[in-house]
Design an enzyme around this catalytic site. Structure first.
Site, short mmCIF file in Angstrom:
data_model
loop_
_atom_site.label_atom_id
_atom_site.label_comp_id
_atom_site.label_asym_id
_atom_site.label_seq_id
_atom_site.Cartn_x
_atom_site.Cartn_y
_atom_site.Cartn_z
N HIS A 40 -89.22 29.64 -33.65
CA HIS A 40 -88.95 31.10 -33.26
C HIS A 40 -87.66 31.24 -33.24
O HIS A 40 -87.41 29.95 -34.07
CB HIS A 40 -89.66 30.79 -31.94
CG HIS A 40 -88.56 30.00 -30.94
ND1 HIS A 40 -88.62 28.93 -30.83
CD2 HIS A 40 -87.47 30.29 -30.39
CE1 HIS A 40 -88.44 28.43 -29.98
NE2 HIS A 40 -87.31 28.63 -29.94
N HIS A 127 -80.67 32.03 -35.63
CA HIS A 127 -81.33 31.03 -36.33
C HIS A 127 -82.59 30.07 -35.71
O HIS A 127 -82.89 30.71 -35.00
CB HIS A 127 -79.88 29.68 -36.39
CG HIS A 127 -79.93 28.80 -34.89
ND1 HIS A 127 -79.03 29.24 -34.10
CD2 HIS A 127 -80.31 28.35 -34.30
CE1 HIS A 127 -79.24 29.48 -32.88
NE2 HIS A 127 -80.37 27.88 -32.96
#
Ligand code: 2AM
Length: 188
Positions: A40, A127
């Site tokens: 995620h 990220h």
């Protein structure tokens, strides 16, 4: 419950991340790899919250999401936190409509602050975490392997935000989706 807000990823993106994990695993470092179903893009980590707080967080996210239309992000490079020295986190960076993502993050922080959650002090560095280093002795090979790999420049649309519950297990966290908020801005 331990709770965070993130962008869920399409299967084909998770498949690419899983492939990169496989390539990096070959470097043999002591890394705890994220379960592929758990990939995620984190937007906000709330930590432990009482369950009764969730509706007000969802409402704050909904209000913010109303001002954004879906946008596109692209996988870029493999990176590490910290950038130099012994890495703790291995991740895949993003390019594309990063300014929109940053603005969305800024607006969410503002909305959550009003709900009683202080903004993150560290700058937002979007990220996708691949793994967390558990044995920092053997990370030279990991950095070398990462430098050799090329990340497929695949894009995906961000259409919604998902609240997750995180359950910590000895073999890594388990994430369960709690609620999803759609980006629904309809500009003239
Ligand atoms: P990450 O985005 O670097 O992987 C759930 O734990 C998610 O929230 C993870 O993706 C994690 O980091 C992120 N996160 C941000 N701050 C955190 C913190 N203080 N403790 C645990 N996870 C945090």
């Amino acid at each position: 419950m331990r709770c965070f807000l993130a962008v869920a990823l399409p299967e084909e993106i998770k498949e690419i991340l899983r492939g990169l994990q496989e390539e990096l695993r070959a470097a043999g470092a002591g890394v705890r790899w994220v379960r592929p179903e758990g990939f995620h893009l984190t937007l906000k980590f709330f930590g432990e919250i009482p369950e009764k707080k969730l509706p007000s967080l969802v409402q704050a996210a909904e209000q913010t999401a109303r001002d954004f239309e879906p946008f596109e992000l692209t996988l870029s490079e493999i990176g590490f936190f910290p950038e130099k020295g012994t890495p703790r986190v291995v991740w895949v960076g993003l390019s594309g409509e990063l300014e929109t993502l940053k603005e969305l993050h800024r607006r969410l922080e503002k909305a959550f602050k009003k709900t009683g959650f202080p903004p993150e002090k560290r700058p937002f560095h979007p990220h996708l975490t691949l793994g967390r280093v558990k044995e920092p002795q053997s990370t030279e090979a990991l950095r070398r392997r990462a430098a050799e790999l090329s990340v497929p420049g695949k894009s995906f649309r961000v259409e919604g935000l998902t609240f997750y519950r995180s359950k910590l297990r000895p073999d890594g966290a388990l994430y369960t989706a709690l609620a999803t908020v759609e980006l629904v801005c309809e500009r003239e």
